[in-house]
Enzyme design. Sequence first.
Site, PDB file in Angstrom:
ATOM      1  N   ARG A   1       0.882  -1.128   0.000  1.00  0.00           N
ATOM      2  CA  ARG A   1       0.000   0.000   0.000  1.00  0.00           C
ATOM      3  C   ARG A   1       0.914   1.169   0.000  1.00  0.00           C
ATOM      4  NH1 ARG A   1      -2.593  -0.679   5.229  1.00  0.00           N
ATOM      5  NH2 ARG A   1      -2.314   1.413   4.980  1.00  0.00           N
TER       6      ARG A   1
ATOM      7  N   LYS B   1      -2.362   0.360  13.866  1.00  0.00           N
ATOM      8  CA  LYS B   1      -2.996   0.272  12.544  1.00  0.00           C
ATOM      9  C   LYS B   1      -2.312   1.218  11.566  1.00  0.00           C
ATOM     10  CE  LYS B   1      -6.244  -2.484  14.044  1.00  0.00           C
ATOM     11  NZ  LYS B   1      -5.365  -3.286  14.863  1.00  0.00           N
ATOM     12  N   ASP B   2      -2.503   0.907  10.289  1.00  0.00           N
ATOM     13  CA  ASP B   2      -1.900   1.686   9.219  1.00  0.00           C
ATOM     14  C   ASP B   2      -2.274   3.153   9.260  1.00  0.00           C
ATOM     15  OD1 ASP B   2      -0.921  -0.644   8.041  1.00  0.00           O
ATOM     16  OD2 ASP B   2      -2.870  -1.044   7.163  1.00  0.00           O
ATOM     17  N   LYS B   3      -1.400   3.961   8.672  1.00  0.00           N
ATOM     18  CA  LYS B   3      -1.724   5.366   8.498  1.00  0.00           C
ATOM     19  C   LYS B   3      -2.572   5.575   7.250  1.00  0.00           C
ATOM     20  CE  LYS B   3       0.113   9.950   7.736  1.00  0.00           C
ATOM     21  NZ  LYS B   3       1.215  10.880   7.801  1.00  0.00           N
TER      22      LYS B   3
END
Length: 656
Positions: free
Chosen positions: A34, A288-290
Amino acid sequence: LHCALNMETVEMSSVSLKRPRDEDDVANADEIKRQKISEKSKTGNDSGQSVETVTEQPDKSLLEDTKNEIIPNEESEEQEDEELEDIDEDGDLENFADMMKHGLTESDVGITKFVSSHKGFSGILKERYSDFVVHEIGKDGRVSHLDDFSVPVDDEDPSEETFTVLSDEDKQRLEELQLLKNKETSVAIEVIEDTKEKRTVIHQAVKSLFPGLETKTEDRDGKKYIVAYHAAGKKALANPRKHSWPKSRGSYCHFVLYKENKDTMDAINVLSKFLRVKPNIFSYMGTKDKRAITVQEIAVLRITAQRLAHLNKCLMNFKLGNFSYKNHPLKLGELQGNHFTVVLRNITGTDDQIQQAMHSLREIGFINYYGMQRFGTTAVPTYQIGRAILQNNWNEVMDLILKPRPGAEKGYLVKCREEWAKTKDPAAALKKLPVKRCVEGQLLRGLLKYGMKNIISAFGIIPRNNRLMYIHSYQSYVWNNMVSKRIEEYGLRAVPGDLTLKGATAVHIEEGDVDNYTIHDVVMPLPGFDVIYPKHKIGEAYKEMLVADNLDINNMRHKIRDYSLSGAYRKIIIRPQNVSWEVVAYDDPKIPLFSTDLDKLEGKPLPVLPTDGQFRALKMEFSLPPSTYATMAIREVLKMDTSIKNQTQLNTTWLR
């Protein structure tokens, strides 16, 4: 609450994952990452580039090394760093492309195999960060959703007026008093329109919004003043006032945090600033992802749901809800995994290709590689620094972190590195570095404090989790390479000499027993002193790889206990759960293709999609266990190397 803190909204530019013209050139490439490069926000901030997508935190074996707290540096330094973080990032994306010429491809970190046989196709991953949504799955198997803004009714809660009775100026003065930022020992607030009720509200407001302060009423020249002062010196700030918390109420307020384009630690630092508490009173099960919309559970010690709910009026990138009081915090790693909803836009695959790819993902799965973000994005991969630490080569560690490196970097970092190369003087190099929070700044401060002959102590100034990240990166590098070798050598079946887990213990698969196992039972070790290795060729390959790196596989203990690796086992193939997908047509690349929790709460209707739009998107959903990378699952669907380096070479138009 003072809402002056400006949360930026950032428009994301897309990353087009186009297939290379010559597929043979990239036959064994891989890993879909991502990626997103944030363009400058309307406020002129530039959030920088980041590539992230781990289902979460480290392997369970490494969790013991990870303390679940965030301690910010001194406030003044932190503010200065925030202001300077974006220096030299004027959106010069050609510079970024130049930097990535020196970055890593998947094959550099051992990611070279696929398990499926379908033909790959192109798509755009995360054209909008809202195309990537992550919902945490708790240890009870429940998926976290934000679907309730209501606050538990509690007679003990202060009135709403508590939040509005103090002026911004009063709040500023009280915060400075609370944080001991000036020499004042008290703050006096004049009571306008004096009534007993009004005084009571001011007393409540000071005590609830500024933990650690006490209040009293004083008459001065015929006017009433509420005087705030420190109850118990500095200690009071870290411990929210216990005596004001009802015994019948659980000590921890649990809530669901919905966030957009912020990582978990950033979010908690922002929440703690608004609440005027230290970040380490928050706990969570995983970061969690940014570059995504994420929904997860958070717990906070002795902060009321009412105060937390009030933040919804102030913060743009976050929403808090589903409040409840419990008697326990959350622990890192206590989750079952995460559920992903991903949209790949502008896909080129035929319906048959897509069906084949998604059936394969559901039935066979994907290779459980560590994703590219485990290894860093610059010309000096994190695993190289990890290897030098394990080799006890501290001059090399220092050199890799501080030496000039090819590719574009922030201007002040380039100057700092040049100064270091020229003078080897930590003080001189530090002067070139306005941002002190970065690893380079921390190491230089350590060298200044302990001297060039004590690099170990100087390196120790870097936060422990960051130091361990380097050696975990090296373990991951070895694991990726060994798994590719294992699949090359023996394919997708269990063979004698492979390892499988019986409970938490690894055992070898014996010749007569091999028919009872499939590839989904096979695990491979991360190197360490407390693991065993396969009894076939790959066991030897581990030893050879470590010998080539001047390491002894039979002695993974380090003189410094922190850097001793016990090792762990990791499944080589992951089969995602709850896999579903659909192909949707659309015309406008900006319209959302599914509803988020917030859209549902706000009653936003989904746009009506055309039946024969000019573009097609693949919307997929799947659940993954902790420490697995969603990018690796998507990579298996698209069948392409999607490292940033490869993408910038294949398709530079998206950078402009």
